[in-house]
Design an enzyme around this catalytic site. Sequence first.
Site, PDB file in Angstrom:
ATOM      1  N   ARG A  94       0.852  -1.200   0.000  1.00 18.32           N
ATOM      2  CA  ARG A  94       0.000   0.000   0.000  1.00 18.32           C
ATOM      3  C   ARG A  94       0.884   1.245   0.000  1.00 18.32           C
ATOM      4  O   ARG A  94       1.886   1.297   0.712  1.00 18.32           O
ATOM      5  CB  ARG A  94      -0.875   0.034   1.255  1.00 18.32           C
ATOM      6  CG  ARG A  94      -1.833  -1.128   1.410  1.00 18.32           C
ATOM      7  CD  ARG A  94      -2.423  -1.100   2.809  1.00 18.32           C
ATOM      8  NE  ARG A  94      -1.379  -1.218   3.837  1.00 18.32           N
ATOM      9  CZ  ARG A  94      -1.527  -0.832   5.091  1.00 18.32           C
ATOM     10  NH1 ARG A  94      -2.655  -0.274   5.493  1.00 18.32           N
ATOM     11  NH2 ARG A  94      -0.529  -0.989   5.958  1.00 18.32           N
TER      12      ARG A  94
ATOM     13  N   LYS B  96      -7.163  -0.691  -5.365  1.00 15.13           N
ATOM     14  CA  LYS B  96      -8.488  -0.157  -5.684  1.00 15.13           C
ATOM     15  C   LYS B  96      -8.425   0.957  -6.728  1.00 15.13           C
ATOM     16  O   LYS B  96      -9.455   1.396  -7.239  1.00 15.13           O
ATOM     17  CB  LYS B  96      -9.161   0.364  -4.409  1.00 15.13           C
ATOM     18  CG  LYS B  96      -9.456  -0.727  -3.388  1.00 15.13           C
ATOM     19  CD  LYS B  96     -10.113  -0.155  -2.142  1.00 15.13           C
ATOM     20  CE  LYS B  96     -10.396  -1.244  -1.116  1.00 15.13           C
ATOM     21  NZ  LYS B  96     -11.026  -0.694   0.123  1.00 15.13           N
TER      22      LYS B  96
ATOM     23  N   ARG C  75     -12.748  -9.817  -4.462  1.00 14.77           N
ATOM     24  CA  ARG C  75     -13.419  -8.515  -4.560  1.00 14.77           C
ATOM     25  C   ARG C  75     -12.514  -7.460  -5.197  1.00 14.77           C
ATOM     26  O   ARG C  75     -13.010  -6.545  -5.869  1.00 14.77           O
ATOM     27  CB  ARG C  75     -13.881  -8.047  -3.182  1.00 14.77           C
ATOM     28  CG  ARG C  75     -15.004  -8.902  -2.604  1.00 14.77           C
ATOM     29  CD  ARG C  75     -15.721  -8.184  -1.468  1.00 14.77           C
ATOM     30  NE  ARG C  75     -14.889  -7.978  -0.300  1.00 14.77           N
ATOM     31  CZ  ARG C  75     -14.759  -8.857   0.681  1.00 14.77           C
ATOM     32  NH1 ARG C  75     -15.385 -10.042   0.622  1.00 14.77           N
ATOM     33  NH2 ARG C  75     -13.994  -8.588   1.722  1.00 14.77           N
TER      34      ARG C  75
ATOM     35  N   ASP D 190      -2.031   0.933  -5.044  1.00 14.87           N
ATOM     36  CA  ASP D 190      -3.357   0.886  -4.448  1.00 14.87           C
ATOM     37  C   ASP D 190      -4.214  -0.002  -5.337  1.00 14.87           C
ATOM     38  O   ASP D 190      -4.568   0.385  -6.459  1.00 14.87           O
ATOM     39  CB  ASP D 190      -3.939   2.294  -4.360  1.00 14.87           C
ATOM     40  CG  ASP D 190      -5.330   2.324  -3.753  1.00 14.87           C
ATOM     41  OD1 ASP D 190      -5.910   1.240  -3.493  1.00 14.87           O
ATOM     42  OD2 ASP D 190      -5.866   3.438  -3.558  1.00 14.87           O
TER      43      ASP D 190
ATOM     44  N   ASP E 140       2.988 -19.139  12.622  1.00 19.49           N
ATOM     45  CA  ASP E 140       3.259 -18.330  11.435  1.00 19.49           C
ATOM     46  C   ASP E 140       4.406 -18.911  10.625  1.00 19.49           C
ATOM     47  O   ASP E 140       4.337 -19.022   9.400  1.00 19.49           O
ATOM     48  CB  ASP E 140       3.619 -16.895  11.848  1.00 19.49           C
ATOM     49  CG  ASP E 140       2.398 -16.029  12.072  1.00 19.49           C
ATOM     50  OD1 ASP E 140       1.420 -16.162  11.320  1.00 19.49           O
ATOM     51  OD2 ASP E 140       2.422 -15.209  13.006  1.00 19.49           O
TER      52      ASP E 140
ATOM     53  N   ASN F 137      -1.913 -12.964   1.797  1.00 18.54           N
ATOM     54  CA  ASN F 137      -2.503 -13.470   3.038  1.00 18.54           C
ATOM     55  C   ASN F 137      -3.732 -12.664   3.431  1.00 18.54           C
ATOM     56  O   ASN F 137      -4.001 -12.474   4.615  1.00 18.54           O
ATOM     57  CB  ASN F 137      -1.471 -13.503   4.175  1.00 18.54           C
ATOM     58  CG  ASN F 137      -0.992 -12.118   4.596  1.00 18.54           C
ATOM     59  OD1 ASN F 137      -1.191 -11.134   3.879  1.00 18.54           O
ATOM     60  ND2 ASN F 137      -0.368 -12.019   5.757  1.00 18.54           N
ATOM     61  N   PHE F 138      -4.492 -12.221   2.432  1.00 14.77           N
ATOM     62  CA  PHE F 138      -5.760 -11.554   2.709  1.00 14.77           C
ATOM     63  C   PHE F 138      -6.778 -12.576   3.212  1.00 14.77           C
ATOM     64  O   PHE F 138      -6.706 -13.764   2.889  1.00 14.77           O
ATOM     65  CB  PHE F 138      -6.296 -10.879   1.449  1.00 14.77           C
ATOM     66  CG  PHE F 138      -5.514  -9.659   1.033  1.00 14.77           C
ATOM     67  CD1 PHE F 138      -5.838  -8.410   1.547  1.00 14.77           C
ATOM     68  CD2 PHE F 138      -4.467  -9.757   0.135  1.00 14.77           C
ATOM     69  CE1 PHE F 138      -5.121  -7.291   1.166  1.00 14.77           C
ATOM     70  CE2 PHE F 138      -3.745  -8.642  -0.247  1.00 14.77           C
ATOM     71  CZ  PHE F 138      -4.073  -7.402   0.273  1.00 14.77           C
TER      72      PHE F 138
END
Length: 395
Positions: free
Chosen positions: A53, A92, A121, A90, A186, A113-114
């Site tokens: 991001r 989006k 989406r 980004d 993890d 890892n969303f």
Amino acid sequence: MNHDVSGSLPGHDAGGMLPLAGTTVLDFSQFLAGPSCALRLADMGARVIKIERPAGGDAGRGLFLADVGFDEDSALFHTINRNKQSYTADLKDPADAEAVRALLAQADVMIHNFRPGIMDRLGFGWEAVSALNPRLIYAGVNGYGADGPWRDRPGQDLLVQSLSGMAWLSGDAGQAPVPAGLSIVDMMAGAQLCQGVLALLVRRGVTGRGGRVDVSLLEAAIDLQFEHLSVHLNRNDPMPRRSAVANGNVYLSAPYGIYATADGYLALAMAPVDRLGDLLGLGALGQFPASSWFDRRDEIKALIRDHLPSQTTAQWLAVLEPAGIWAAPVLDWPALQAQPAFGALGMTQRIAAPDGSTMITTRCPIRIDGQMLTSPRAGPRLGADRAAIDGELAA
């Protein structure tokens, strides 16, 4: 492993000596599990580009352990993101999303890892990405699997240790649950994801087609317990009882555990109790037949516990090790680093930031063709490589 898409991004290992030279990985993941998988691929020669991001990047950049930082970010970020590049986007934003698709069209592996459903989406789910690049290996790690009532719970290491039963295996009977002192779930999930990626790269070399690999923290935690859980599942027993004294393994008999000595601690693994009694000068252990070493383990361990403080750890080891008893001192980190065995491994390396500052961290534990795998580059500064990468795509 090179692929045959013309104009593909060059691999990170220009010399071509490492097994993943010529392979490009796009790492969308954050924190530990996904990035640890990408790190291991980078160690073996892959070019790893972190997709971050623009505002803040990987959340691990701000996850400081003991307030230790390095080169504008947390030291933790650098330990698990060294030798990578950073590309800010980004997802989006239509222009950024298109730029990322151009990268994906030429990449070999994608890691994320969303939580389940988010990548779909955003337009970067398995179906969309595999249609864009049928040779791509699509790797995802989540907390609790893609289905089921826990799918949207936060996938965090301590929470998964607690939910999976792991925390009930450590500590003595009567104590509260004891979690592992590091993010073991993890790291295991990252290792399992890496195994899946490598297997699919091998298959792709034969068939030419990509594939999808998914792991979850909960499945990794369950798999970590396969020895003990398999016993439990096949005996229909309640939760195994932890030993009240020096608990080291819920299903192993005495003397298995850690004991205090006159100057430290001594670990004792599997050993015949009667033979141990002879060596320790603890004749009372001779009264326990072999058939009782598990059922009466707390009695046996209590005798050992009360006896071992009469001498130092080194004195006990001088008796036990020549006799073939599996025993070891319990070392802290400074004591471990002082050992010649630690120096012989060469398990640390220095990574360097763009300003010349350096930080000590661990190296890859894998050796290829007899050679240690080291990488002197620190983790990337946020977005530092986007311009150069865009230039490669435009060339």
